[in-house]
Scaffold this motif. Structure first.
Motif, PDB file in Angstrom:
ATOM      1  N   SER A 185     -10.091   6.388  -5.241  1.00 12.99           N
ATOM      2  CA  SER A 185     -10.439   7.593  -5.973  1.00 12.99           C
ATOM      3  C   SER A 185     -10.667   8.766  -5.024  1.00 12.99           C
ATOM      4  O   SER A 185     -10.200   9.874  -5.271  1.00 12.99           O
ATOM      5  CB  SER A 185     -11.698   7.348  -6.810  1.00 12.99           C
ATOM      6  OG  SER A 185     -12.085   8.528  -7.478  1.00 12.99           O
ATOM      7  N   GLU A 186     -11.382   8.532  -3.921  1.00 12.11           N
ATOM      8  CA  GLU A 186     -11.615   9.592  -2.946  1.00 12.11           C
ATOM      9  C   GLU A 186     -10.303  10.022  -2.297  1.00 12.11           C
ATOM     10  O   GLU A 186     -10.085  11.204  -2.038  1.00 12.11           O
ATOM     11  CB  GLU A 186     -12.606   9.115  -1.877  1.00 12.11           C
ATOM     12  CG  GLU A 186     -14.032   8.982  -2.375  1.00 12.11           C
ATOM     13  CD  GLU A 186     -14.570  10.281  -2.945  1.00 12.11           C
ATOM     14  OE1 GLU A 186     -14.361  11.331  -2.308  1.00 12.11           O
ATOM     15  OE2 GLU A 186     -15.168  10.254  -4.031  1.00 12.11           O
ATOM     16  N   GLY A 187      -9.433   9.052  -2.043  1.00 13.18           N
ATOM     17  CA  GLY A 187      -8.137   9.384  -1.469  1.00 13.18           C
ATOM     18  C   GLY A 187      -7.315  10.242  -2.410  1.00 13.18           C
ATOM     19  O   GLY A 187      -6.644  11.190  -1.987  1.00 13.18           O
ATOM     20  N   GLU A 188      -7.378   9.922  -3.695  1.00 13.35           N
ATOM     21  CA  GLU A 188      -6.662  10.715  -4.692  1.00 13.35           C
ATOM     22  C   GLU A 188      -7.225  12.129  -4.768  1.00 13.35           C
ATOM     23  O   GLU A 188      -6.479  13.099  -4.900  1.00 13.35           O
ATOM     24  CB  GLU A 188      -6.757  10.033  -6.055  1.00 13.35           C
ATOM     25  CG  GLU A 188      -5.943   8.746  -6.154  1.00 13.35           C
ATOM     26  CD  GLU A 188      -6.225   7.987  -7.441  1.00 13.35           C
ATOM     27  OE1 GLU A 188      -5.578   6.951  -7.654  1.00 13.35           O
ATOM     28  OE2 GLU A 188      -7.092   8.437  -8.217  1.00 13.35           O
ATOM     29  N   LYS A 189      -8.540  12.238  -4.674  1.00 10.07           N
ATOM     30  CA  LYS A 189      -9.162  13.564  -4.717  1.00 10.07           C
ATOM     31  C   LYS A 189      -8.700  14.426  -3.550  1.00 10.07           C
ATOM     32  O   LYS A 189      -8.369  15.602  -3.717  1.00 10.07           O
ATOM     33  CB  LYS A 189     -10.688  13.433  -4.696  1.00 10.07           C
ATOM     34  CG  LYS A 189     -11.295  12.910  -5.989  1.00 10.07           C
ATOM     35  CD  LYS A 189     -12.805  12.809  -5.860  1.00 10.07           C
ATOM     36  CE  LYS A 189     -13.428  12.271  -7.138  1.00 10.07           C
ATOM     37  NZ  LYS A 189     -14.905  12.131  -7.012  1.00 10.07           N
ATOM     38  N   GLU A 190      -8.696  13.839  -2.363  1.00  9.70           N
ATOM     39  CA  GLU A 190      -8.272  14.600  -1.188  1.00  9.70           C
ATOM     40  C   GLU A 190      -6.800  14.989  -1.293  1.00  9.70           C
ATOM     41  O   GLU A 190      -6.405  16.087  -0.886  1.00  9.70           O
ATOM     42  CB  GLU A 190      -8.517  13.778   0.083  1.00  9.70           C
ATOM     43  CG  GLU A 190      -9.988  13.591   0.424  1.00  9.70           C
ATOM     44  CD  GLU A 190     -10.729  14.907   0.551  1.00  9.70           C
ATOM     45  OE1 GLU A 190     -10.191  15.832   1.198  1.00  9.70           O
ATOM     46  OE2 GLU A 190     -11.834  15.030  -0.011  1.00  9.70           O
ATOM     47  N   ALA A 191      -5.986  14.079  -1.842  1.00 15.54           N
ATOM     48  CA  ALA A 191      -4.566  14.378  -2.009  1.00 15.54           C
ATOM     49  C   ALA A 191      -4.368  15.526  -2.996  1.00 15.54           C
ATOM     50  O   ALA A 191      -3.514  16.398  -2.799  1.00 15.54           O
ATOM     51  CB  ALA A 191      -3.823  13.136  -2.485  1.00 15.54           C
TER      52      ALA A 191
END
Length: 210
Positions: free
Chosen positions: A12-18
């Motif tokens: 989820s955090e990776g998706e947010k940063e992306a």
């Protein structure tokens, strides 16, 4: 169970940063193609391939997005300045970095009157704290380069950055199509170009502290 939750959170955090990166990239592309005035939230959502409602989860206004872009540009600018080792080339290197860091000058020119005036307190204060951290880095490097006490280095850095911002604002007028400018005003507007106006101003400031 805990491991699965951690993995889900990480994704989820990776998706947010992306998504944040995609939004910033969409803004840069739109500005490069059409200018600041053509940036709209609906256009950004479409370019970033996000629902408009999703976009608003990350940024409330386009000015808030511009502020994020400037925070990144300022960090890049300070990174370049910290590479400077010759105090005799400060004016020239500050000029070169300002011209080379993408969007640094046009964003700096709009920072106070357009961008900061149209963002919420939370975004503004977060950006100000980041500017403070970056300014402290730059001031420390100024002090080392010029062999000054830290407080004096901060004064010099602040004065140079105010001159830089003023020159960035005047630079906007220099970019008008000369064909649409009365002939008697063309020399004046040409003198407002950042590469023309800032270096002598910076050298004058620096001459007072050497």
């Amino acid at each position: 169970m805990a491991l699965a939750e951690n993995r889900k959170r990480a994704r989820s955090e990776g998706e947010k940063e992306a998504r944040k990166a995609a939004i910033l990239a969409a803004a840069r592309e739109t500005i490069a193609e059409s200018g600041f005035d053509e940036v709209t939230m609906s256009g950004l959502a479409k370019r970033a391939r996000l629902a408009k409602g999703t976009l608003y989860l990350y940024v409330a206004t386009k000015e808030e997005l511009f502020l994020s872009l400037f925070v990144a540009a300022m960090e890049d600018y300070v990174d370049r300045f910290e590479e400077l080792t010759d105090p005799g080339t400060i004016a020239e290197e500050m000029t070169r970095a300002a011209l080379e860091v993408p969007l640094f000058l046009p964003l700096f020119a709009r920072l106070v009157a357009v961008i900061e005036a149209n963002v919420g307190d939370q975004a503004l204060f977060a950006a100000k704290r980041e500017f403070g951290r970056q300014g402290a880095r730059a001031a420390l490097h100024f002090a080392k380069l010029l062999d000054l006490p830290p407080a004096r280095g901060t004064q010099v850095m602040n004065t140079l950055m105010m001159a830089l911002q003023g020159a960035a604002q005047f630079d906007i007028t220099s970019r008008r199509d000369p064909a649409g400018v009365p002939e008697d005003l063309r020399p004046m507007l040409a003198s407002h170009a950042f590469a023309v106006s800032f270096p002598p101003a910076a050298r004058l400031i620096l001459s007072a502290v050497r």
